[in-house]
Enzyme design. Sequence first.
Site, short mmCIF file in Angstrom:
data_model
loop_
_atom_site.label_atom_id
_atom_site.label_comp_id
_atom_site.label_asym_id
_atom_site.label_seq_id
_atom_site.Cartn_x
_atom_site.Cartn_y
_atom_site.Cartn_z
N HIS A 80 -6.08 -39.28 12.08
CA HIS A 80 -6.73 -40.58 11.87
C HIS A 80 -7.05 -41.24 13.21
O HIS A 80 -6.44 -40.92 14.24
CB HIS A 80 -5.83 -41.48 11.05
CG HIS A 80 -5.73 -41.06 9.62
ND1 HIS A 80 -5.07 -41.80 8.67
CD2 HIS A 80 -6.22 -39.98 8.96
CE1 HIS A 80 -5.15 -41.21 7.50
NE2 HIS A 80 -5.84 -40.08 7.66
N GLU A 82 -6.41 -44.21 14.32
CA GLU A 82 -5.26 -44.92 14.87
C GLU A 82 -4.31 -43.94 15.56
O GLU A 82 -3.79 -44.21 16.65
CB GLU A 82 -4.49 -45.67 13.77
CG GLU A 82 -5.32 -46.61 12.95
CD GLU A 82 -5.85 -45.96 11.66
OE1 GLU A 82 -6.51 -44.90 11.74
OE2 GLU A 82 -5.62 -46.52 10.59
N CYS A 108 -3.44 -46.38 6.95
CA CYS A 108 -2.66 -45.80 5.85
C CYS A 108 -1.18 -46.02 6.19
O CYS A 108 -0.85 -46.48 7.28
CB CYS A 108 -2.98 -44.31 5.71
SG CYS A 108 -2.36 -43.29 7.07
N CYS A 111 -0.04 -44.12 9.41
CA CYS A 111 -0.52 -44.77 10.62
C CYS A 111 0.21 -46.09 10.87
O CYS A 111 0.55 -46.41 12.01
CB CYS A 111 -2.03 -45.00 10.55
SG CYS A 111 -2.98 -43.48 10.74
#
Length: 156
Positions: A80, A82, A108, A111
């Site tokens: 991801h 992040e 999410c 993360c």
Amino acid sequence: MTTARPSWDDYFMQFALLARTRATCIRRQVGAVIVRDRQILTTGYNGAPRGMKHAAEIGCLREQRGIPSGQQVEICRGLHAEQNAIIQAAYQGICIRGAVLYCTSAPCTTCLKMIINAGIQRVYYLEPYSDELNARIAEESGIELIRLPAGEGASS
């Protein structure tokens, strides 16, 4: 003639939107920027680890199997945005404790846990991410999740 300057939130979200243009995910493009003291520390976008082929090149296993968004993320090739921004900080030896994260999508749960442990204090985002655990984790940890208005950061 002078034009109106963007707010700091809009300014940094524009960088997250720019980072998103590098994403290689077939399903969702996300960009992130980590900022401290109004200075950009790192950026990230969703895509495969260094040196690996991207889903845009070889296809997406989750897409091929019809797996809904947010489910079975462990079989995804990519990281991801992040995660990549946090990893870039570690890779470059940049302290992100006390920083702020701007992301085109809400994090999410995985993360968000990384954001907490990295010492990031606040997350600004544009698009929601359906993850019912996030609000409870954010509240318990003291992390602020702030959704920017649709026009904030999204202007050209």
